[in-house]
Design a protein around this motif. Structure first.
Motif, PDB file in Angstrom:
ATOM      1  N   CYS A   1       0.914  -1.153   0.060  1.00 18.33           N
ATOM      2  CA  CYS A   1      -0.145   0.011  -0.058  1.00 18.33           C
ATOM      3  C   CYS A   1       1.026   1.319  -0.061  1.00 18.33           C
ATOM      4  O   CYS A   1       1.826   1.477   1.000  1.00 18.33           O
TER       5      CYS A   1
ATOM      6  N   CYS B   1      -0.251   3.687   3.624  1.00 17.42           N
ATOM      7  CA  CYS B   1       0.124   3.495   4.673  1.00 17.42           C
ATOM      8  C   CYS B   1       1.381   2.487   4.956  1.00 17.42           C
ATOM      9  O   CYS B   1       1.762   1.988   5.904  1.00 17.42           O
TER      10      CYS B   1
ATOM     11  N   CYS C   1      -4.683  -0.159  -0.241  1.00 15.89           N
ATOM     12  CA  CYS C   1      -5.108  -0.887   0.602  1.00 15.89           C
ATOM     13  C   CYS C   1      -6.872  -0.405   0.580  1.00 15.89           C
ATOM     14  O   CYS C   1      -7.005   0.677   0.438  1.00 15.89           O
TER      15      CYS C   1
ATOM     16  N   CYS D   1      -7.252   2.342   2.710  1.00 20.57           N
ATOM     17  CA  CYS D   1      -6.822   3.657   2.387  1.00 20.57           C
ATOM     18  C   CYS D   1      -7.626   4.134   1.398  1.00 20.57           C
ATOM     19  O   CYS D   1      -7.444   5.472   0.920  1.00 20.57           O
TER      20      CYS D   1
HETATM   21 ZN   LIG Z   1      -3.018   1.359   3.117  1.00 21.00          ZN
END
Ligand SMILES: [Zn+2]
Ligand SMILES: [Zn+2]
Length: 164
Positions: free
Chosen positions: A97, A100, A137, A140
């Protein structure tokens, strides 16, 4: 010439490095995570306070050269760090990701298939394959949608507003 010989004998990789090598290999092997050199240095120092950054970096290089660990950049999602993981693990793709930094590992037949197809197609003998996939992800994706919503709303500031 004499200098080269001296350099070579100074290198002596086996004996001197063994203890550091074992500490780092254990850390990488047991963490189950993808640790960067700085994290590894911190953890290694807890086991042996005499270890310094240079030694840790040198040892990591040695482990990599010896085919015991893989060095990954994981899409450089946090900058220039490189990450280390054991080679003992089954081949997998890294799904990263970009927001994050969460990392998932994808194991499965498609990877093996891709290998075979590449080998067939190019008549290539694969020694090492690394697959990285970057994106967002599910968590996110939601946050990004909100952020973009906020950005759109705040771009309606008086200064930036267009007169119609
Ligand atoms: Zn993420
Ligand atoms: Zn991994």
């Amino acid at each position: 010439m004499a200098l080269e010989v001296a350099k070579k004998s100074l290198k002596d990789p086996g004996v001197r490095m063994t203890r550091q090598r074992k500490i780092l290999l254990d850390l990488i092997d047991q963490s189950g995570e993808h640790l960067d050199a700085e994290r590894l240095f911190t953890l290694a120092q807890q086991k042996d306070p005499k270890l310094n950054r240079v030694t840790v970096c040198r040892t990591l290089k040695l482990l990599k050269a010896g085919g015991l660990v893989d060095e990954l950049d994981l899409m450089h999602h946090k900058g220039d760090q490189h990450y280390y993981e054991t080679r003992m693990k089954q081949e997998h793709a890294h799904v990263i990701c970009l927001r994050c930094g969460r990392i998932e590992e994808f194991f499965g037949d498609p990877l093996q298939k891709m290998r075979e197809q590449i080998e067939d197609h190019f008549g290539f003998q694969i020694v090492l394959a690394r697959t990285e996939v970057g994106g967002y992800c599910s968590h996110c994706q939601v946050l990004r949608a909100q952020e973009m919503g906020n950005a759109a709303a705040s771009s309606g500031r008086p200064g930036s507003r267009r007169t119609l």
